[in-house]
Design a protein around this motif. Structure first.
Motif, PDB file in Angstrom:
ATOM      1  N   UNK A 200       0.812  -1.222   0.000  1.00 23.18           N
ATOM      2  CA  UNK A 200       0.000   0.000   0.000  1.00 23.18           C
ATOM      3  C   UNK A 200       0.843   1.269   0.000  1.00 23.18           C
ATOM      4  N   UNK A 201       2.060   1.151   0.496  1.00 23.34           N
ATOM      5  CA  UNK A 201       2.945   2.326   0.528  1.00 23.34           C
ATOM      6  C   UNK A 201       3.653   2.574  -0.807  1.00 23.34           C
ATOM      7  N   UNK A 202       3.561   1.615  -1.726  1.00 23.41           N
ATOM      8  CA  UNK A 202       4.212   1.756  -3.033  1.00 23.41           C
ATOM      9  C   UNK A 202       3.255   2.452  -4.001  1.00 23.41           C
ATOM     10  N   UNK A 203       3.358   3.769  -4.073  1.00 24.11           N
ATOM     11  CA  UNK A 203       2.433   4.579  -4.871  1.00 24.11           C
ATOM     12  C   UNK A 203       2.641   4.419  -6.378  1.00 24.11           C
ATOM     13  N   UNK A 204       3.831   3.975  -6.774  1.00 24.80           N
ATOM     14  CA  UNK A 204       4.141   3.905  -8.202  1.00 24.80           C
ATOM     15  C   UNK A 204       3.528   2.677  -8.886  1.00 24.80           C
ATOM     16  N   UNK A 205       3.034   1.702  -8.110  1.00 26.42           N
ATOM     17  CA  UNK A 205       2.463   0.487  -8.703  1.00 26.42           C
ATOM     18  C   UNK A 205       1.050   0.789  -9.200  1.00 26.42           C
ATOM     19  N   UNK A 206       0.733   0.459 -10.441  1.00 24.21           N
ATOM     20  CA  UNK A 206      -0.620   0.696 -10.987  1.00 24.21           C
ATOM     21  C   UNK A 206      -1.680  -0.003 -10.150  1.00 24.21           C
ATOM     22  N   UNK A 207      -2.875   0.579 -10.087  1.00 22.62           N
ATOM     23  CA  UNK A 207      -3.937   0.068  -9.220  1.00 22.62           C
ATOM     24  C   UNK A 207      -4.327  -1.365  -9.551  1.00 22.62           C
ATOM     25  N   UNK A 209      -2.609  -3.735 -10.910  1.00 22.40           N
ATOM     26  CA  UNK A 209      -1.563  -4.674 -10.496  1.00 22.40           C
ATOM     27  C   UNK A 209      -1.577  -4.814  -8.971  1.00 22.40           C
ATOM     28  N   UNK A 210      -1.784  -3.686  -8.311  1.00 21.50           N
ATOM     29  CA  UNK A 210      -1.818  -3.708  -6.840  1.00 21.50           C
ATOM     30  C   UNK A 210      -2.976  -4.566  -6.333  1.00 21.50           C
ATOM     31  N   UNK A 211      -4.155  -4.427  -6.984  1.00 19.96           N
ATOM     32  CA  UNK A 211      -5.322  -5.238  -6.577  1.00 19.96           C
ATOM     33  C   UNK A 211      -5.063  -6.726  -6.790  1.00 19.96           C
ATOM     34  N   UNK A 212      -4.415  -7.045  -7.908  1.00 19.42           N
ATOM     35  CA  UNK A 212      -4.090  -8.456  -8.194  1.00 19.42           C
ATOM     36  C   UNK A 212      -3.149  -9.026  -7.136  1.00 19.42           C
TER      37      UNK A 212
END
Length: 227
Positions: A200-207, A209-212
Motif C-alpha cells: 500500500x505504501x508503493x504509490x508507483x504500482x498501478x492500481x 496490479x496492486x489489486x491483483x
C-alpha cells in the motif's frame, strides 16, 4: 481481549507450576503492553476453576487493571473486578498511597504479606507490571524474589534478543525463579498484513496490479501466520 484458558501454552505452564507445587507466582513483562495483566487474569481464572482458593494481587502501577468490587456486606474476603472485562476475582487492587506501597517495597515486609496471604489462600498470582516500568515505587525484582516462581511475558516480533537477555539477567540478579517465558503474539501482524502494508505504501504500482497482488496475498494461507 481474554486468553483461552485451555490454550496449549497456558496448559503447559499450569501443569509445570502444579508439578513444582508452586503457590505464589509473579507475572512480569520486559516492557509495558506485553500482556502481563491478561495472562495473570487467565492464570488466576484457571486456578479458580481447578478449585483453588486464589488471590489475584495487582501491583502494576503503570497500568492498574483492577478496582475494588462493590458486593454485599455478607460476602467474605476482598473482591476486585477487571475494569475492561468486568471479570471478578478475589484479590487486591493496586496500592495508591505511599504508606500502602511501603509494604510492597520492603522485601521483609512483602515476605510477611506473602506468608499471611498463603495462610488464607492456596494460590497467589501477582501482576507485577513491566520491568521497564516508569514507576519506581514497586521494583519488580522485589516482587519476583518474594514469589516461588516468575513468568516473563514478552511481545512477539517486538522484543529483541538483547532485551530478553537483559530482562533475564535482571531477574537472575534478583534471585527470581524464572519458570517460563510467554511470547505474546496477539498484537503481532501476520506476514500477509506486513506485505499488504508494504504494498500500500508503493504509490508507483498501478492500481490493477496492486489489486491483483493484494488478492493473491490474501488468498495464500501460509501468509496468514505471524512471523
Amino acid at each position: 481481549m481474554s486468553i483461552n484458558r485451555v490454550h496449549p501454552e497456558l496448559e503447559q505452564t499450569f501443569l509445570k507450576l502444579e508439578l513444582a507445587k508452586t503457590s505464589s507466582i509473579c507475572i512480569t513483562g520486559d516492557k509495558p503492553g506485553c500482556g502481563v495483566t491478561r495472562f495473570a487474569s487467565t492464570l488466576a481464572e484457571h486456578y479458580m476453576l481447578a478449585g483453588y482458593r486464589t488471590l489475584l494481587v495487582d501491583l502494576n502501577l503503570d497500568n492498574p487493571a483492577f478496582e475494588p468490587a462493590l458486593l454485599s456486606c455478607e460476602t467474605q474476603g476482598e473482591w476486585v473486578s477487571n475494569k475492561a472485562t468486568m471479570q471478578l476475582f478475589t484479590g487486591c487492587s493496586v496500592p495508591t498511597t505511599q504508606s500502602e506501597q511501603i509494604a510492597f517495597r520492603d522485601p521483609r515486609a512483602l515476605n510477611q504479606k506473602m506468608e499471611y496471604w498463603l495462610s488464607e489462600y492456596d494460590r497467589i498470582i501477582i501482576d507485577a507490571g513491566s520491568l521497564n516500568s516508569h514507576q519506581t515505587e514497586l521494583p519488580s525484582a522485589v516482587i519476583a524474589n518474594a514469589c516461588e516462581a516468575t513468568i516473563l511475558t514478552i511481545t512477539g516480533g517486538a522484543t529483541s534478543k538483547e532485551e530478553l537477555s537483559n530482562a533475564l539477567s535482571y531477574l537472575s540478579d534478583a534471585n527470581a525463579n524464572v519458570c517460563g517465558i510467554i511470547i505474546n503474539q496477539y498484537s503481532q501482524q501476520t506476514l500477509s498484513q506486513q506485505l499488504l502494508s508494504i504494498l500500500n505504501r508503493r504509490k508507483f504500482i498501478p492500481r490493477f496490479i496492486k489489486r491483483t497482488l493484494q488478492n493473491a496475498i490474501k488468498s495464500t494461507p501460509i501468509l496468514n501466520h505471524t512471523v
